[in-house]
Design an enzyme around this catalytic site. Structure first.
Site, PDB file in Angstrom:
ATOM      1  N   GLY A 123       0.749  -1.167   0.099  1.00 39.68           N
ATOM      2  CA  GLY A 123      -0.262  -0.031   0.011  1.00 39.68           C
ATOM      3  C   GLY A 123       0.898   1.054  -0.182  1.00 39.68           C
ATOM      4  N   HIS A 124       1.797   1.308   0.977  1.00 39.28           N
ATOM      5  CA  HIS A 124       2.790   2.477   1.099  1.00 39.28           C
ATOM      6  C   HIS A 124       3.355   2.586  -0.259  1.00 39.28           C
ATOM      7  CE1 HIS A 124       2.736   1.206   5.345  1.00 39.28           C
ATOM      8  NE2 HIS A 124       2.186   2.392   5.203  1.00 39.28           N
ATOM      9  N   GLN A 141      -1.067  10.875  17.712  1.00 46.44           N
ATOM     10  CA  GLN A 141      -2.346  10.313  17.035  1.00 46.44           C
ATOM     11  C   GLN A 141      -2.765   8.937  17.555  1.00 46.44           C
ATOM     12  OE1 GLN A 141      -0.172  10.225  13.137  1.00 46.44           O
ATOM     13  NE2 GLN A 141      -1.743   8.561  12.789  1.00 46.44           N
ATOM     14  N   VAL A 182      -4.542  -0.976  -1.768  1.00 47.74           N
ATOM     15  CA  VAL A 182      -3.838  -2.128  -2.169  1.00 47.74           C
ATOM     16  C   VAL A 182      -4.536  -3.036  -1.077  1.00 47.74           C
ATOM     17  CG1 VAL A 182      -1.869  -3.243  -2.676  1.00 47.74           C
ATOM     18  CG2 VAL A 182      -2.064  -0.760  -3.199  1.00 47.74           C
ATOM     19  N   LYS A 206      -7.345   3.986   1.806  1.00 50.55           N
ATOM     20  CA  LYS A 206      -7.557   3.053   2.779  1.00 50.55           C
ATOM     21  C   LYS A 206      -8.074   4.053   4.163  1.00 50.55           C
ATOM     22  CE  LYS A 206      -6.328  -0.083   5.975  1.00 50.55           C
ATOM     23  NZ  LYS A 206      -5.730   0.579   7.146  1.00 50.55           N
ATOM     24  N   ASP A 207      -7.605   5.037   4.179  1.00 53.68           N
ATOM     25  CA  ASP A 207      -7.713   5.929   5.368  1.00 53.68           C
ATOM     26  C   ASP A 207      -8.549   7.050   4.815  1.00 53.68           C
ATOM     27  OD1 ASP A 207      -5.974   4.870   7.758  1.00 53.68           O
ATOM     28  OD2 ASP A 207      -4.574   4.736   5.822  1.00 53.68           O
TER      29      ASP A 207
HETATM   30  P1  AMP Z   1       0.465   4.642   7.669  1.00 56.12           P
HETATM   31  O1  AMP Z   1       1.582   4.433   7.717  1.00 56.12           O
HETATM   32  O2  AMP Z   1      -0.663   3.620   8.338  1.00 56.12           O
HETATM   33  O3  AMP Z   1       0.224   5.738   8.298  1.00 56.12           O
HETATM   34  O4  AMP Z   1       0.092   4.929   6.129  1.00 56.12           O
HETATM   35  C1  AMP Z   1       0.747   5.892   5.291  1.00 56.12           C
HETATM   36  C2  AMP Z   1      -0.211   6.041   4.137  1.00 56.12           C
HETATM   37  O5  AMP Z   1      -0.224   4.844   3.295  1.00 56.12           O
HETATM   38  C3  AMP Z   1      -1.267   6.771   4.281  1.00 56.12           C
HETATM   39  O6  AMP Z   1      -1.665   7.732   3.290  1.00 56.12           O
HETATM   40  C4  AMP Z   1      -2.219   5.404   4.210  1.00 56.12           C
HETATM   41  O7  AMP Z   1      -3.678   5.864   3.805  1.00 56.12           O
HETATM   42  C5  AMP Z   1      -1.639   4.794   2.954  1.00 56.12           C
HETATM   43  N1  AMP Z   1      -2.028   3.262   3.090  1.00 56.12           N
HETATM   44  C6  AMP Z   1      -2.025   2.546   4.179  1.00 56.12           C
HETATM   45  N2  AMP Z   1      -2.384   1.354   3.903  1.00 56.12           N
HETATM   46  C7  AMP Z   1      -2.766   1.480   2.534  1.00 56.12           C
HETATM   47  C8  AMP Z   1      -3.470   0.407   1.513  1.00 56.12           C
HETATM   48  N3  AMP Z   1      -3.657  -0.796   1.776  1.00 56.12           N
HETATM   49  N4  AMP Z   1      -3.468   0.941   0.112  1.00 56.12           N
HETATM   50  C9  AMP Z   1      -3.116   2.299   0.065  1.00 56.12           C
HETATM   51  N5  AMP Z   1      -2.645   3.121   0.875  1.00 56.12           N
HETATM   52  C10 AMP Z   1      -2.295   2.774   2.173  1.00 56.12           C
END
Ligand code: AMP
Length: 283
Positions: free
Chosen positions: A36-37, A61, A176, A149-150
């Site tokens: 996803g990242h 957060q 993803v 996702k968010d």
């Molecule tokens: P996080 O590390 O969880 O804070 O996420 C960092 C970024 O990656 C944020 O913009 C999330 O929305 C995005 N993200 C996390 N999981 C996914 C995923 N499965 N598909 C797409 N983007 C994602």
């Protein structure tokens, strides 16, 4: 690719790239990088000349100290993955670098932050908005990439950038998923084998909601009830919320309209997962 720890070094590197006429892309993350990242980074790599990511588990957060403590931290593996997709710079600050003692300014937002995730995680969005505003000020990106996702987070950040006249373009890219449909998340590593199977109920419930809409159902009460029943069929699942809302203000809907989104937050054992799906394409 370089990993830097300080704001000063990050600014120096980014400003040098800008002085060379390069555009700057930015992907904020909390690390434990997955596909996803990486999908956000690949987009940034294609669309901008100098790609920065941040890896920072933002304490502000987390409303639950246990969640913060358990959050996976694996900077070395993250750096390898980021290098593999062509990231130029990782900004990985310490808590003290980001939040020196004595800071008294925060970024907050009304309305959108009060519902769904905001209602279940008090202070969460204030922490997100504050850290993202700080990161934007440090990196000054031309384009910043976020995941759908968010969903609510992306809407809140877009609103902040517009309300505060930030000169950054916000791009929101698709979720993803694992081959079976589970949305990728850094928290999935906490799931036991049994929990991993039952975690699929989020995606399945969302898909069921969409199927009902495709079959002509528009009554959100009926759709939400069916989605909840489906999730409740999994003994390890505890629902935080299941909702259908408009995609901009995230206000609850009575009748599904084009663009509307279904949002779910479910605890599977001790792990809290969120997911969402657009129920009806915009015309
Ligand atoms: P996080 O590390 O969880 O804070 O996420 C960092 C970024 O990656 C944020 O913009 C999330 O929305 C995005 N993200 C996390 N999981 C996914 C995923 N499965 N598909 C797409 N983007 C994602």
């Amino acid at each position: 690719m370089e990993t830097v720890r300080t704001i000063e070094e990050t600014r120096r590197e980014v400003r040098a790239a800008k002085a060379d006429g390069k555009s700057v892309g930015f992907v904020p993350t909390m690390g434990a990088l997955h596909e996803g990242h990486l999908s956000l980074m690949r987009a940034g790599r294609q669309e901008t000349d100098f790609l920065v990511i941040s890896v920072f588990v933002n304490p502000k957060q987390f409303n639950d100290p246990k969640d913060l403590k358990a959050y996976p931290r694996e900077l070395k593996a993250d750096a390898e993955k980021a290098n593999g997709v062509g990231v130029d710079l990782i900004f990985a600050p310490s808590d003290a670098e980001m939040y020196p003692k004595g800071a008294v300014t925060f970024v907050d937002q009304h309305r959108l932050t009060e519902r769904w995730e905001g209602a279940h995680r008090p202070g969460h969005f204030r922490g997100v908005l504050t850290v993202v505003a700080k990161l934007f000020n440090i990196i000054e990106p031309d384009i910043a990439y976020f995941g759908r996702k968010d969903f609510q987070q992306a809407a809140i950040i877009k609103t902040m950038a517009a309300d505060l006249n930030m000169s950054v373009e916000i791009k929101v890219l698709p979720t993803v998923r694992e081959p079976d449909g589970l949305a990728m998340s850094s928290r999935n590593v906490h799931l036991s084998e049994d929990e991993r199977k039952q975690a699929l109920c989020l995606f399945r419930a969302l898909s069921r909601g969409r199927e009902m809409v495709e079959a002509g159902e528009r009554d959100t009460g009926k759709i939400v009830t069916e989605m909840k029943q489906f999730i409740d069929g999994n003994p390890l699942a505890r629902i935080d919320y299941v909702a259908i809302a408009d995609p901009d203000r995230l206000e609850k809907r009575e009748q599904v309209e084009p663009g509307d989104v279904a949002l779910v937050a479910v605890r599977i054992g001790k792990t809290r997962l969120i997911d969402n799906m657009i129920l009806l394409k915009e015309r």
